[in-house]
Design a protein around this motif. Structure first.
Motif, short mmCIF file in Angstrom:
data_model
loop_
_atom_site.label_atom_id
_atom_site.label_comp_id
_atom_site.label_asym_id
_atom_site.label_seq_id
_atom_site.Cartn_x
_atom_site.Cartn_y
_atom_site.Cartn_z
N THR A 9 0.84 -1.19 0.00
CA THR A 9 0.00 0.00 0.00
C THR A 9 0.87 1.24 0.00
OG1 THR A 9 -1.75 1.18 1.19
CG2 THR A 9 -0.12 0.02 2.52
N THR A 10 0.27 2.37 -0.31
CA THR A 10 0.97 3.67 -0.18
C THR A 10 0.43 4.45 1.01
OG1 THR A 10 -0.58 4.68 -1.75
CG2 THR A 10 1.49 3.81 -2.64
N HIS B 125 -6.82 11.26 2.75
CA HIS B 125 -5.59 10.73 3.31
C HIS B 125 -4.67 10.20 2.22
CE1 HIS B 125 -2.96 7.87 5.63
NE2 HIS B 125 -2.77 9.03 6.25
N CYS B 126 -4.72 8.91 1.93
CA CYS B 126 -3.87 8.34 0.90
C CYS B 126 -4.51 8.43 -0.48
CB CYS B 126 -3.50 6.90 1.23
SG CYS B 126 -4.92 5.90 1.71
N TRP B 127 -5.79 8.84 -0.53
CA TRP B 127 -6.50 9.09 -1.78
C TRP B 127 -6.88 10.56 -1.81
CZ3 TRP B 127 -8.85 5.24 -5.27
CH2 TRP B 127 -8.43 3.93 -4.99
N GLU B 128 -7.33 11.01 -2.97
CA GLU B 128 -7.88 12.35 -3.09
C GLU B 128 -8.99 12.36 -4.12
OE1 GLU B 128 -4.83 15.04 -4.21
OE2 GLU B 128 -4.34 14.01 -6.08
N MET B 129 -9.96 13.24 -3.89
CA MET B 129 -11.10 13.36 -4.79
C MET B 129 -11.18 14.82 -5.24
SD MET B 129 -15.14 12.72 -4.02
CE MET B 129 -15.23 14.20 -3.01
N SER B 130 -11.47 15.05 -6.53
CA SER B 130 -11.59 16.40 -7.05
C SER B 130 -12.73 16.47 -8.05
CB SER B 130 -10.28 16.84 -7.69
OG SER B 130 -9.97 16.04 -8.81
N PHE B 131 -13.35 17.66 -8.11
CA PHE B 131 -14.41 17.92 -9.07
C PHE B 131 -14.21 19.31 -9.64
CE2 PHE B 131 -18.66 19.73 -10.03
CZ PHE B 131 -19.01 18.86 -11.05
N ASN C 46 -8.51 9.28 -6.98
CA ASN C 46 -7.28 8.57 -7.29
C ASN C 46 -6.39 8.45 -6.07
OD1 ASN C 46 -6.95 11.62 -7.97
ND2 ASN C 46 -4.87 10.91 -7.62
N VAL C 47 -5.43 7.52 -6.16
CA VAL C 47 -4.41 7.37 -5.13
C VAL C 47 -3.41 8.52 -5.28
CG1 VAL C 47 -2.54 5.90 -4.29
CG2 VAL C 47 -4.67 4.88 -5.06
N LYS C 48 -2.97 9.10 -4.17
CA LYS C 48 -2.06 10.24 -4.23
C LYS C 48 -0.69 9.86 -4.77
CE LYS C 48 -3.83 13.11 -0.44
NZ LYS C 48 -3.50 13.65 0.90
N SER C 49 -0.16 8.74 -4.32
CA SER C 49 1.20 8.36 -4.67
C SER C 49 1.33 8.08 -6.16
CB SER C 49 1.64 7.13 -3.87
OG SER C 49 2.91 6.69 -4.29
#
Length: 839
Positions: A167-168, A796-802, A818-821
């Motif tokens: 995991t990241t 946290h380890c993911w991010e959401m954007s619109f 998406n996953v940040k890393s």
């Protein structure tokens, strides 16, 4: 659908790698519970151990038992735990944590060898063979984290694991992970796994892999870039897929492309380079074939397009006496409208490029520029290849140390400039048949400023100026028609300008202090600074021949003589002398300030300055050598800033002479004053107002908070002091001109006004939620023309954007989680629609 095809590509390339790397990996993933073999050889270094609580030796078993904060070190290996058992005969160490009264494990084993470190629940390690067996490991691997139930360490530092998680997410209980039945870790290289599947929030997903391959290196490495899918009017297709080549530590190359089912395609090599403390840049070329519509339709069109971007930035500390920079933007006229993802680029119709080099070593400086300008509306391209300048800074050849003499102020300098320019339709851009116009100019000014008294200065000067062009003009009458011919031949023209100037400038200060019982006690004083300037500039009359130097005469069809400059249509205009003159120029500059009480000063005596009028200037001139119309037009100009936010500027011009009409009804200035004829000092010609406001609102402007609000704070986040900002930029311009065609006294007023408003803001609703927006308001259309909204959620380890742009020609929206890393950058879900879908 978009997510599934990415898994397919991931499986395919993983299988491809695994097939060719199989011989290297071998079947070493099986973990046996055997005891670690003993090596009878002695250790190379001593084993050091200590404990905070207690230490017990067993002489018959040849073991040491360490309790509480135990530490064992050997060479570059360090092992920490709350309980460690050291077998001094077999050189084997066993470590485990200790449960407290609540059942929580404390002091779990932490193993460190060099820069590598991991935590486990239980560990056995042999110092001789450098092999170990570990349970429940948690370790950092490059940009990711590895969890495993059972782990075996080998002498070559390779690690085999069973029931692992990759995991990241840095949490001990990660939000997501890739569950692996078995895996092999090759330090600073890769992680190879058996059957794996994705788990999110402890819920297994159907996304699985028969085997997997993950990069495990902090260094850059070359590899395949998995493309993304799109569906629009160009058809179905893949984009942004290709190959990444890590050339070395200073440069890399990314080769990506795009292909659609209706025949459109695009290739895009991107080259980046960077040398620390020296320079950096990128080279981006796009070339493609765009097909619009279907074959046989009226709107069917095929266009080949390209675009080149090159940016080079030099570090200021690198070669401080010289600088090289580049900012290149050139290509097909419609490329940006079809391919750009930003509304600013799509709406632009002019693009400029400049490659420049400059060198400066006192007293000389040299510059070289290669310029390009392209307009998609006129479809014209202008190029300057090159523009060169070479200058000698002002020098004082007679200056010496010690007492200053009046003649030591004599200064001399040198200026030169060379240009080669051409203009062509963009369809002929980069063709071999290009013709350039060339021009050269150089100038040698010499002056001697002499201070006569306070504020009074006399400055005699002489200047030599010469130009040369590759072409010049000739005008003549041919077959009862006026002809102008441009002759391609180098021609030279020069002239000498002698002049004398006398100037006087002395600022005048005025201060008015208000009495303590003034109606507004905050105002302490008003200060007025008036700076008058009076100067006389004399240019001698050198005769009729010198006055018309570098000019020629021709009679037009009516027999009237016309004077023209032989270089009037060329790059460098020919220098002309004209008639002698003696101009007296005068101006008055005003500055008005107010001193007020500073409310933030705790002593009660502090003051601060407020500028009321930053600059208000009145100017005109009088030529003593003219026989009529001696006065120049009167100009007024001023500017100020109010409340540190509002900029106001004003300018206008007035004519002191009246207008009269000739026999054809045309207006002309006469040598009669408005004051004597119309009882006014001057006739207004135009006025220009500019009113500009830049205003920024932030929470710091409202820093007071009542007790009731403080009690309503939730958790650790202050909802009533959340970060936010609101920005406004408003510009109003008004231009008025006066036409005296019909009425020579009052004139007809023509007014032209423009307004623009831009607004933007951002708001952090919580520590995880953020929102920002920006837009423009058109006062002519009386509507908001563009608005862009961007919402982000930190997971946290993911991010959401619109992102949403609902207005204008470039409407689009995009949702992404998406996953940040960057290691798992393709683990994402996207939904989007933009203007290209309706293109």
């Amino acid at each position: 659908m978009k997510f599934t095809y990415k898994i397919f590509f991931f499986l395919f390339f993983t299988f491809f790698f695994n097939f060719f790397a199989k011989s290297q990996i071998a079947d070493t993933l099986k973990i046996e519970k055997d005891t670690i073999k003993k090596n009878e050889n002695k250790l190379d270094s001593p084993v050091n151990y200590s404990a905070n609580d207690s230490l017990i030796f067993s002489m018959d078993r040849k073991k040491a038992y360490l309790f509480g904060g135990a530490v064992v070190t050997y060479q570059n290996i360090e092992l920490k735990a709350d309980y460690i058992e050291l077998d001094m005969e077999k050189d084997i160490v066993f470590a485990i944590g200790v449960k407290d009264s609540t059942g929580k494990w404390n002091g779990k084993p932490i193993f460190k060898e060099g820069e590598e470190e991991f935590e486990s629940s239980e560990m056995t390690y042999n110092f001789k063979t450098k092999q170990g067996f570990i349970k429940k490991v948690f370790s950092k691997q490059s940009d990711g984290y590895m969890h495993s139930e059972k782990t075996k360490i080998h002498k070559n530092k390779q690690v085999h694991i069973k029931n692992g998680k990759y995991t990241t997410c840095e949490h001990e209980h990660p939000h997501f992970y890739i569950k692996m039945t078995k895996a092999k870790i090759i330090p600073n290289d890769k992680i190879v796994s058996g059957f794996s599947y994705l788990v999110i929030a402890d819920v297994p997903t159907p996304i699985c892999l028969p085997f997997g391959f993950f990069p495990n290196s902090s260094k850059r490495s070359s590899g395949i870039i998995i493309p993304s899918y799109f569906d629009n009017n160009f058809g179905f297709g893949l984009k942004d897929g290709g190959f990444y080549w890590a050339i070395n530590d200073y440069m890399d190359l990314k080769l990506v492309g795009e292909i659609a089912t209706r025949g459109s395609w695009k290739a895009n090599p991107i080259f980046n380079y960077k040398k620390r403390y020296s320079y950096n840049g990128d080279f981006n070329l796009s070339y493609g074939n765009t097909k619009i519509g279907e074959a046989g339709e009226t709107n069917y069109e095929i266009q080949k397009e390209f675009w080149l971007r090159w940016k080079h930035i030099q570090d200021p500390k690198f070669r401080p006496n010289s600088k090289f920079s580049a900012n290149v933007n050139l290509g097909s006229s419609d490329f940006q409208k079809r391919n750009s993802n930003t509304s600013n680029d799509r709406s632009r119709n002019e693009w400029n490029s400049n490659i420049s080099y400059s060198w400066n070593k006192s007293p000389f400086n040299f510059s070289l520029n290669l310029k390009h300008s392209q307009n998609s509306v006129t479809e014209k391209v202008n190029m300057t290849l090159p523009e060169m300048t070479f200058n000698l800074n002002s020098q004082r050849p007679f200056q010496k140390a010690g007492k200053k003499r009046w003649y030591e102020a004599l200064s001399i300098s040198y200026k030169s400039r060379y240009l080669a320019k051409t203009e062509m339709p963009d369809s002929l851009f980069l063709s071999s048949d290009l013709k350039f116009d060339n021009g050269f100019l150089h100038e040698v000014p010499i002056s001697l400023p002499i201070s006569i008294g306070k504020g009074l200065k006399l400055t005699p000067s002489v200047s030599y100026k010469a130009v040369a062009n590759s072409r010049f003009s000739r005008k003549h009458i041919e077959n009862n028609s006026f002809k102008e011919e441009r002759i391609s031949k180098i021609k030279y023209a020069d002239i000498i300008y002698p002049a004398v100037s006398l100037s006087y400038t002395v600022p005048i200060y005025g201060m008015y202090n208000f009495k303590p019982k003034f109606i507004n006690e905050r105002i302490k004083a008003i200060r007025h600074v008036m700076t008058p300037n009076l100067s006389f500039n004399y240019k001698p009359d050198l005769g009729e021949d010198y006055k018309n130097r570098n000019t020629e005469f021709v009679n037009d069809l009516r027999g009237e003589e016309i004077k023209y400059n032989i270089f009037e249509d060329e790059i460098m205009k020919a220098p002309t002398y004209g008639e002698g003159s003696g101009n007296i120029t005068f101006s008055i500059k005003n500055n008005l300030e107010m001193k007020v009480k500073d409310e933030n000063d705790t002593t009660g005596t502090g003051t601060k300055k407020i500028v009321l009028i930053d600059n208000f200037r009145i100017s005109s001139a009088y030529d003593v050598f003219k026989d009529s119309l001696n006065f120049s037009k009167i100009s007024l100009a001023g500017n100020t800033k109010l409340f540190k936010k509002i900029d106001i500027s004003y300018s206008s011009s007035f004519d002191p002479y009246i207008l009269e009409k000739d026999s054809l009804g045309r207006n002309y200035r006469t040598n009669k004053f408005e004051l004597s004829e119309n009882n006014r000092i001057a006739r207004i010609e135009n006025t220009n107002w500019t009113f500009k406001i830049n205003y920024n609102l932030t929470p710091d402007m409202f820093n007071e908070k009542n007790t009731e609000e403080k009690e309503r704070l939730i958790g650790e986040y202050d909802y009533f002091k959340m970060p936010w900002s609101l920005n406004f930029s408003y510009i109003f311009r008004n231009n008025k001109t006066y036409d005296y065609t019909n009425n020579l006294i009052y004139g007809e007023k023509e007014s032209n006004s423009t307004q623009s408003l831009n607004f933007s803001g951002d708001l952090n609703l919580t520590e995880k939620w953020s929102l920002n927006f920006n837009g423009d308001y058109d006062f002519e259309l009386n509507e908001i023309t563009t608005i862009k909204l961007n919402i982000k959620r930190d997971l946290h380890c993911w991010e959401m954007s619109f992102f949403w742009s609902p207005l204008g020609a470039w409407k689009r929206y995009e949702f992404k989680i998406n996953v940040k890393s960057g290691v798992l950058q393709d683990l994402k879900k996207e939904m989007r629609r933009n203007w290209k879908d309706d293109f």
